[in-house]
Design a protein around this motif. Structure first.
Motif, PDB file in Angstrom:
ATOM      1  N   ILE A  69       0.831  -1.212   0.000  1.00  0.00           N
ATOM      2  CA  ILE A  69       0.000   0.000   0.000  1.00  0.00           C
ATOM      3  C   ILE A  69       0.865   1.263   0.000  1.00  0.00           C
ATOM      4  N   TYR A  70       1.888   1.255   0.841  1.00  0.00           N
ATOM      5  CA  TYR A  70       2.730   2.456   0.953  1.00  0.00           C
ATOM      6  C   TYR A  70       3.430   2.756  -0.369  1.00  0.00           C
ATOM      7  N   ARG A  71       3.972   1.738  -1.022  1.00  0.00           N
ATOM      8  CA  ARG A  71       4.663   1.945  -2.288  1.00  0.00           C
ATOM      9  C   ARG A  71       3.703   2.467  -3.346  1.00  0.00           C
ATOM     10  N   ARG A  72       2.477   1.924  -3.379  1.00  0.00           N
ATOM     11  CA  ARG A  72       1.516   2.404  -4.371  1.00  0.00           C
ATOM     12  C   ARG A  72       1.056   3.836  -4.065  1.00  0.00           C
ATOM     13  N   LEU A  73       0.916   4.151  -2.768  1.00  0.00           N
ATOM     14  CA  LEU A  73       0.553   5.529  -2.404  1.00  0.00           C
ATOM     15  C   LEU A  73       1.632   6.517  -2.845  1.00  0.00           C
ATOM     16  N   MET A  74       2.899   6.164  -2.613  1.00  0.00           N
ATOM     17  CA  MET A  74       3.988   7.042  -3.015  1.00  0.00           C
ATOM     18  C   MET A  74       4.029   7.210  -4.523  1.00  0.00           C
ATOM     19  N   ALA A  75       3.742   6.114  -5.253  1.00  0.00           N
ATOM     20  CA  ALA A  75       3.743   6.193  -6.714  1.00  0.00           C
ATOM     21  C   ALA A  75       2.593   7.044  -7.228  1.00  0.00           C
ATOM     22  N   CYS A  76       1.428   6.983  -6.548  1.00  0.00           N
ATOM     23  CA  CYS A  76       0.265   7.728  -7.021  1.00  0.00           C
ATOM     24  C   CYS A  76       0.239   9.176  -6.529  1.00  0.00           C
ATOM     25  N   TYR A  77       0.551   9.371  -5.263  1.00  0.00           N
ATOM     26  CA  TYR A  77       0.366  10.688  -4.658  1.00  0.00           C
ATOM     27  C   TYR A  77       1.677  11.370  -4.238  1.00  0.00           C
ATOM     28  N   GLY A  78       2.757  10.647  -4.250  1.00  0.00           N
ATOM     29  CA  GLY A  78       4.028  11.234  -3.812  1.00  0.00           C
ATOM     30  C   GLY A  78       4.049  11.461  -2.314  1.00  0.00           C
ATOM     31  N   THR A  79       4.804  12.474  -1.907  1.00  0.00           N
ATOM     32  CA  THR A  79       4.981  12.727  -0.475  1.00  0.00           C
ATOM     33  C   THR A  79       3.758  13.358   0.179  1.00  0.00           C
ATOM     34  N   GLU A  80       2.732  13.673  -0.615  1.00  0.00           N
ATOM     35  CA  GLU A  80       1.512  14.239  -0.021  1.00  0.00           C
ATOM     36  C   GLU A  80       0.677  13.164   0.669  1.00  0.00           C
ATOM     37  N   ALA A  81       0.975  11.899   0.388  1.00  0.00           N
ATOM     38  CA  ALA A  81       0.268  10.800   1.062  1.00  0.00           C
ATOM     39  C   ALA A  81       1.015  10.421   2.325  1.00  0.00           C
ATOM     40  N   ASN A  82       0.271   9.882   3.303  1.00  0.00           N
ATOM     41  CA  ASN A  82       0.892   9.523   4.575  1.00  0.00           C
ATOM     42  C   ASN A  82       0.100   8.393   5.226  1.00  0.00           C
ATOM     43  N   ILE A  83       0.821   7.529   5.990  1.00  0.00           N
ATOM     44  CA  ILE A  83       0.204   6.447   6.766  1.00  0.00           C
ATOM     45  C   ILE A  83       0.664   6.594   8.204  1.00  0.00           C
ATOM     46  N   SER A  84      -0.259   6.603   9.139  1.00  0.00           N
ATOM     47  CA  SER A  84       0.063   6.676  10.564  1.00  0.00           C
ATOM     48  C   SER A  84      -0.747   5.632  11.325  1.00  0.00           C
ATOM     49  N   PHE A  85      -0.369   5.405  12.592  1.00  0.00           N
ATOM     50  CA  PHE A  85      -0.970   4.331  13.378  1.00  0.00           C
ATOM     51  C   PHE A  85      -1.360   4.854  14.757  1.00  0.00           C
ATOM     52  N   VAL A  86      -2.475   4.321  15.268  1.00  0.00           N
ATOM     53  CA  VAL A  86      -2.927   4.558  16.644  1.00  0.00           C
ATOM     54  C   VAL A  86      -3.356   3.208  17.203  1.00  0.00           C
ATOM     55  N   SER A  87      -2.920   2.885  18.415  1.00  0.00           N
ATOM     56  CA  SER A  87      -3.241   1.554  18.946  1.00  0.00           C
ATOM     57  C   SER A  87      -3.599   1.626  20.424  1.00  0.00           C
ATOM     58  N   ILE A  88      -4.861   1.220  20.707  1.00  0.00           N
ATOM     59  CA  ILE A  88      -5.314   0.973  22.084  1.00  0.00           C
ATOM     60  C   ILE A  88      -5.884  -0.448  22.078  1.00  0.00           C
ATOM     61  N   PRO A  89      -5.092  -1.456  22.517  1.00  0.00           N
ATOM     62  CA  PRO A  89      -5.514  -2.865  22.390  1.00  0.00           C
ATOM     63  C   PRO A  89      -6.914  -3.101  22.963  1.00  0.00           C
ATOM     64  N   TYR A  90      -7.690  -3.911  22.188  1.00  0.00           N
ATOM     65  CA  TYR A  90      -9.040  -4.336  22.550  1.00  0.00           C
ATOM     66  C   TYR A  90     -10.036  -3.174  22.644  1.00  0.00           C
ATOM     67  N   LEU A  91      -9.569  -1.971  22.209  1.00  0.00           N
ATOM     68  CA  LEU A  91     -10.487  -0.841  22.174  1.00  0.00           C
ATOM     69  C   LEU A  91     -10.534  -0.236  20.781  1.00  0.00           C
ATOM     70  N   LYS A  92      -9.404   0.293  20.344  1.00  0.00           N
ATOM     71  CA  LYS A  92      -9.363   0.872  19.005  1.00  0.00           C
ATOM     72  C   LYS A  92      -7.935   0.877  18.503  1.00  0.00           C
ATOM     73  N   ASN A  93      -7.721   0.188  17.405  1.00  0.00           N
ATOM     74  CA  ASN A  93      -6.426   0.145  16.745  1.00  0.00           C
ATOM     75  C   ASN A  93      -6.649   0.611  15.300  1.00  0.00           C
ATOM     76  N   SER A  94      -6.029   1.720  14.937  1.00  0.00           N
ATOM     77  CA  SER A  94      -6.350   2.342  13.646  1.00  0.00           C
ATOM     78  C   SER A  94      -5.115   2.493  12.770  1.00  0.00           C
ATOM     79  N   VAL A  95      -5.346   2.272  11.468  1.00  0.00           N
ATOM     80  CA  VAL A  95      -4.393   2.635  10.423  1.00  0.00           C
ATOM     81  C   VAL A  95      -5.025   3.809   9.684  1.00  0.00           C
ATOM     82  N   ILE A  96      -4.331   4.976   9.700  1.00  0.00           N
ATOM     83  CA  ILE A  96      -4.889   6.207   9.134  1.00  0.00           C
ATOM     84  C   ILE A  96      -4.107   6.564   7.886  1.00  0.00           C
TER      85      ILE A  96
END
Length: 603
Positions: free
Chosen positions: A562-589
């Motif tokens: 996903i990251y490689r395809r995002l960089m190829a399509c959108y360049g540095t304007e795309a970004n992936i970040s993570f938030v993790s609270i186990p058993y409550l909410k774990n997000s890939v943004i």
């Protein structure tokens, strides 16, 4: 200093350079002019001084010779021989008879020789005769502090106060005379056995000084009469202290005719010229001070200083004007380069002139066009390459997922669950239709949501207790284009890493996966958040696997893909970040630009 000058702007370099050149040129000109005018002035002063002393020496020689001859004629005429003999013999019998006749003769003498203001005749006994006695007999010692009898030859004494009129000065000229009444011989010397006396002529220094003033020029410090020892005769030390130095007196005494001789003193440097007088070894001395010679030249220094100020100011103005003229096109070139760096160089600058800077600007425009063409070609090639790579990565199908789904469908058919098998085949068809949509890199958000929904429907058929799946999309974003096969790998990661290796029946909370697609606060980026309530995300490991060239195993392939395809399509304007609270909410943004559609028209 060198680095400081090198870092200056061109206009300041030009300004400093022009002022430096102007200053150097004016200093050179002023120095050469000063040297030239000083030498010329010195030559003229020395020439005038030589002419003055030569003329004065010749004139005074003539006057003294004339005066000496006139004095000789006077003294041999009656009644002077008898009067001198009586004065020398200490006889006063005929004094009254001599007085009137001597006074008449002296009156005629004074008329013919204006520089003489009195004549004194004295004997060794102190007896004195003068037509203007007026008390001279009582002040003879005041007039002559020297012992005049020690000088057996004609002697000129230094100036002293004129006691006749109690003002001005007088130069005594002492004539030693000897006379024998028996033989009738008369001589200007002391002769043993003869009567001797002193005839003293008092010369008016005012007359001599007036003549010397006429012979002087504006650069003359002092012009005076000196004896054989170099001692000044007609001036006072209070008025001309430099003329009474021992070194100057020695120089004048040693040399008869000096021509511009330089003599350094404590006060100043003197320029000395002399001329001999053919009377008693007298000399005319002319002195000029070097400071006087350079006095007029100082005006040249002031003049050149003012010229330097004016020229420096003119050079500064000229430098500013010239630098503006020269740097105008250079500044334009700098602005062009800055716009190129900012990628905002849209309207070409026209250079109408044919100078070097304009030619450089024209070549810069040509180079920019060439580079833009090359960049366009490179971009097209990169886009083709990126499309191929994106297409390849987006169309990769997990073979295990396909095998397991087909086996599950086969199992459902064998068990007679034809409806379930049909639903699974329908979901698999929708899933493959999007996955294998050859030539499409971007699809609508709504289609991408259908794709991940089909995947989740298939995966939930594999277990009796499925994962609750919801997808929330802002209504105005459904038709927006995004990169295809973006959500499915993220949902697959939730199943594999969030709920993997555990029985969903024994899960402490109801397992769920939520997908939310919204806009950020600035409405410039689309925010895609895929969340679960599973075991949690190893954020450092997940972040590291994004940029790994070759991720280790299939566990990390999805995020990297996903990251490689995002960089190829959108360049540095795309970004992936993570938030993790186990058993409550774990997000890939995932954040992508909202208005970026560069690949939306791809075939």
């Amino acid at each position: 200093m060198r680095n400081w000058f090198s870092n200056l702007k061109f206009r300041y370099k030009l300004l400093i350079g022009m002022i430096a050149i102007t200053t150097a040129a004016l200093l050179l000109i002023s120095q050469l002019s000063y040297s030239y005018f000083y030498k010329r002035n010195t030559r003229e002063v020395l020439k005038k001084a030589e002419q003055s002393v030569e003329t004065a020496g010749a004139v005074l020689s003539s006057q003294f010779q004339s005066l000496s001859a006139a004095t000789n004629n006077l003294l041999v005429r009656k009644p002077f021989p008898d009067m001198i003999a009586d004065i020398a013999n200490n006889s006063f019998d005929g004094y009254s008879g001599y007085y009137q006749a001597a006074s008449d003769e002296m009156a005629s003498f004074f008329q013919n020789h204006a520089q003489v203001n009195n004549i004194l005749i004295c004997g060794e006994n102190g007896f004195l005769f003068s037509p203007y006695s007026l008390g001279f007999g009582g002040s003879f010692e005041t007039l002559f502090t020297e012992n005049i009898w020690e000088y057996p030859l004609i002697t000129v004494f230094p100036t002293r106060q004129n006691l006749l009129f109690r003002q001005g000065g007088a130069i005594p000229v002492s004539y030693p005379v000897s006379y024998s009444r028996g033989t009738g011989t008369f001589a200007y010397r002391d002769t043993e056995g003869k009567y001797k006396a002193r005839v003293i002529i008092l010369m008016d220094t005012g007359q001599i000084r007036s003549y010397f003033d006429q012979m002087s020029n504006g650069y003359t410090y002092c012009m005076y009469l000196a004896d054989s020892n170099g001692i000044p005769l007609d001036i006072q030390e209070e008025m001309y202290p430099d003329a009474f130095g021992t070194s100057l007196e020695a120089l004048v005494a040693q040399t008869d005719n000096l021509r511009g001789e330089h003599l350094a003193t404590d006060r100043d440097e003197l320029v000395v010229s002399t001329a001999a007088i053919r009377f008693c070894d007298l000399k005319v001395v002319h002195i000029s001070r070097k400071s006087a010679l350079t006095g007029d030249i100082q005006e040249f220094r002031s003049f050149f200083f003012m010229v330097w100020l004016f020229c420096s100011a003119a050079a500064a103005l000229l430098a500013f004007g010239l630098s503006h003229f020269l740097t105008r096109d250079i500044k334009t070139l700098g602005d062009i380069i800055a716009q190129i760096n900012r990628r905002s160089y849209q309207t070409k600058v026209v250079f109408p002139r044919a100078d070097e800077i304009s030619l450089l600007g024209i070549q810069l425009n040509q180079m920019y066009d060439t580079i833009q063409l090359q960049l366009l070609q490179i971009k097209e090639e990169e886009q083709k390459k990126a499309r191929a790579e994106i297409q390849m990565m987006s169309e990769q199908i997990n073979p295990h997922f396909l095998y397991n789904t087909l086996e599950c469908i086969h199992f459902q058919i064998l068990n007679g669950h034809s409806d379930t098998a049909g639903s699974m085949l329908e979901s698999l068809g929708r899933y493959l239709r999007i996955t294998l949509s050859v030539g499409q890199t971007f699809i609508s958000v709504e289609k991408e949501a259908e794709h991940v929904t089909s995947y989740m429907e298939i995966m939930n058929r594999h277990s009796r207790e499925g994962v609750h799946f919801t997808c929330h999309i802002d209504s105005h974003l459904k038709n927006c284009k995004i990169m295809k096969v973006l959500l499915q790998p993220l949902a697959e990661n939730c199943l594999k890493h969030g709920f993997g290796n555990m029985s969903l029946e024994t899960w402490p909370v109801a397992p769920q996966i939520t997908i939310s697609i919204t806009l950020d606060q600035t409405h410039t980026h689309m925010v895609i958040e895929v969340s679960d309530n599973g075991k949690g995300i190893d954020i450092p490991r997940a972040t590291a696997c994004l940029t790994e060239e070759q991720p280790e195993g299939r566990d990390h392939f999805g995020l990297n893909n996903i990251y490689r395809r995002l960089m190829a399509c959108y360049g540095t304007e795309a970004n992936i970040s993570f938030v993790s609270i186990p058993y409550l909410k774990n997000s890939v943004i995932v954040t992508i630009p909202y208005d970026r559609n560069e690949f939306s028209n791809s075939p």
